[in-house]
Motif scaffolding. Structure first.
Motif, short mmCIF file in Angstrom:
data_model
loop_
_atom_site.label_atom_id
_atom_site.label_comp_id
_atom_site.label_asym_id
_atom_site.label_seq_id
_atom_site.Cartn_x
_atom_site.Cartn_y
_atom_site.Cartn_z
N ARG A 1 19.68 -0.03 -13.64
CA ARG A 1 19.06 -1.34 -13.71
C ARG A 1 17.64 -1.27 -13.19
O ARG A 1 17.30 -0.38 -12.40
N ILE A 2 16.82 -2.22 -13.65
CA ILE A 2 15.43 -2.31 -13.21
C ILE A 2 15.21 -3.70 -12.67
O ILE A 2 15.47 -4.70 -13.35
N GLU A 3 14.75 -3.76 -11.42
CA GLU A 3 14.47 -5.04 -10.77
C GLU A 3 12.98 -5.20 -10.55
O GLU A 3 12.26 -4.23 -10.34
N VAL A 4 12.53 -6.46 -10.56
CA VAL A 4 11.13 -6.80 -10.29
C VAL A 4 11.08 -7.60 -9.00
O VAL A 4 11.81 -8.57 -8.83
N TRP A 5 10.20 -7.16 -8.09
CA TRP A 5 10.00 -7.84 -6.81
C TRP A 5 8.55 -8.26 -6.72
O TRP A 5 7.67 -7.68 -7.37
N ASP A 6 8.24 -9.22 -5.87
CA ASP A 6 6.90 -9.78 -5.82
C ASP A 6 5.89 -8.93 -5.08
O ASP A 6 4.69 -9.09 -5.28
N SER A 7 6.31 -8.05 -4.20
CA SER A 7 5.34 -7.28 -3.43
C SER A 7 5.98 -6.01 -2.89
O SER A 7 7.17 -5.78 -3.05
N GLU A 8 5.17 -5.22 -2.22
CA GLU A 8 5.69 -3.99 -1.64
C GLU A 8 6.67 -4.25 -0.50
O GLU A 8 7.45 -3.39 -0.16
N GLU A 9 6.60 -5.44 0.11
CA GLU A 9 7.50 -5.75 1.22
C GLU A 9 8.92 -6.10 0.75
O GLU A 9 9.81 -6.27 1.57
N GLU A 10 9.11 -6.23 -0.55
CA GLU A 10 10.42 -6.56 -1.12
C GLU A 10 11.01 -7.83 -0.51
O GLU A 10 12.17 -7.90 -0.17
N LYS A 11 10.18 -8.88 -0.41
CA LYS A 11 10.65 -10.13 0.18
C LYS A 11 11.27 -11.07 -0.85
O LYS A 11 12.21 -11.78 -0.54
N THR A 12 10.73 -11.10 -2.07
CA THR A 12 11.22 -12.04 -3.07
C THR A 12 11.62 -11.30 -4.34
O THR A 12 10.78 -10.73 -5.03
N PHE A 13 12.91 -11.33 -4.64
CA PHE A 13 13.43 -10.76 -5.88
C PHE A 13 13.10 -11.74 -7.00
O PHE A 13 13.36 -12.94 -6.88
N LEU A 14 12.50 -11.26 -8.11
CA LEU A 14 12.12 -12.13 -9.21
C LEU A 14 13.07 -12.07 -10.39
O LEU A 14 13.44 -13.09 -10.94
N GLU A 15 13.43 -10.85 -10.80
CA GLU A 15 14.30 -10.75 -11.98
C GLU A 15 14.85 -9.35 -12.13
O GLU A 15 14.33 -8.40 -11.56
N THR A 16 15.93 -9.24 -12.90
CA THR A 16 16.43 -7.95 -13.36
C THR A 16 15.99 -7.83 -14.81
O THR A 16 16.35 -8.66 -15.64
N ILE A 17 15.17 -6.83 -15.10
CA ILE A 17 14.64 -6.67 -16.45
C ILE A 17 15.65 -6.01 -17.37
O ILE A 17 15.77 -6.36 -18.53
N SER A 18 16.40 -5.05 -16.84
CA SER A 18 17.27 -4.27 -17.71
C SER A 18 18.52 -3.82 -16.96
O SER A 18 18.45 -3.51 -15.78
#
Length: 153
Positions: A9-26
């Motif tokens: 799976r591929i996840e998208v986060w808002d920053s390098e600090e991994e504070k806010t998970f945005l979406e799972t792309i795949s």
């Protein structure tokens, strides 16, 4: 819904600090498909932190090259746009598009098929938003488009 077979799976986060998970792309059980999705994610999510997993193990973690095209926002009221620049071809049958006029606050549902016919499936939301005009106040832009998921039965 996650399958036990979707090991990559591929996840998208808002920053390098991994504070806010945005979406799972795949999600995929196929390594080659997952690698192709990883390369596409690198192009489509500039400036975002991408994490490529094999089950629970991190295979790659990269800040995608480039500048974020739209400022990341938290997901509000069911919107899955999250401030990311997506292509019209990324829409699925369960998505509803809504356009909001910044000038007069008018809002309306928009048919994705018409936008795809006019601008093509590779057109990015940032480009389409600049080209739209409000049918209420008749002013061109700025119009904000949002993607919402249809309610489940």
């Amino acid at each position: 819904m996650t399958s036990n077979e979707d090991t990559y799976r591929i996840e998208v986060w808002d920053s390098e600090e991994e504070k806010t998970f945005l979406e799972t792309i795949s999600r995929s059980s196929d390594f080659a498909v997952s690698i192709a999705a990883w390369h596409a994610a690198m192009r489509r999510r500039p400036g975002m932190l991408l994490i490529h997993y094999n089950s629970r193990h991190v295979m790659e973690k990269v800040l995608a090259p480039g500048e974020v095209k739209l400022p990341p926002q938290t997901i509000i009221d069911g919107s899955v746009h999250a401030g990311l620049d997506v292509a019209l071809g990324d829409l699925r049958s369960w998505h509803i598009l809504r356009a909001h006029c910044i000038n007069c606050s008018h809002h309306a549902d928009v048919k994705p098929e018409g936008l795809i016919r006019r601008y093509g499936k590779h057109a990015l939301f940032s480009t389409v938003e600049r080209a739209l005009f409000c049918t209420s106040c008749k002013k061109g832009g700025p119009v904000r488009m949002e993607i919402h998921s249809m309610p489940r039965n």
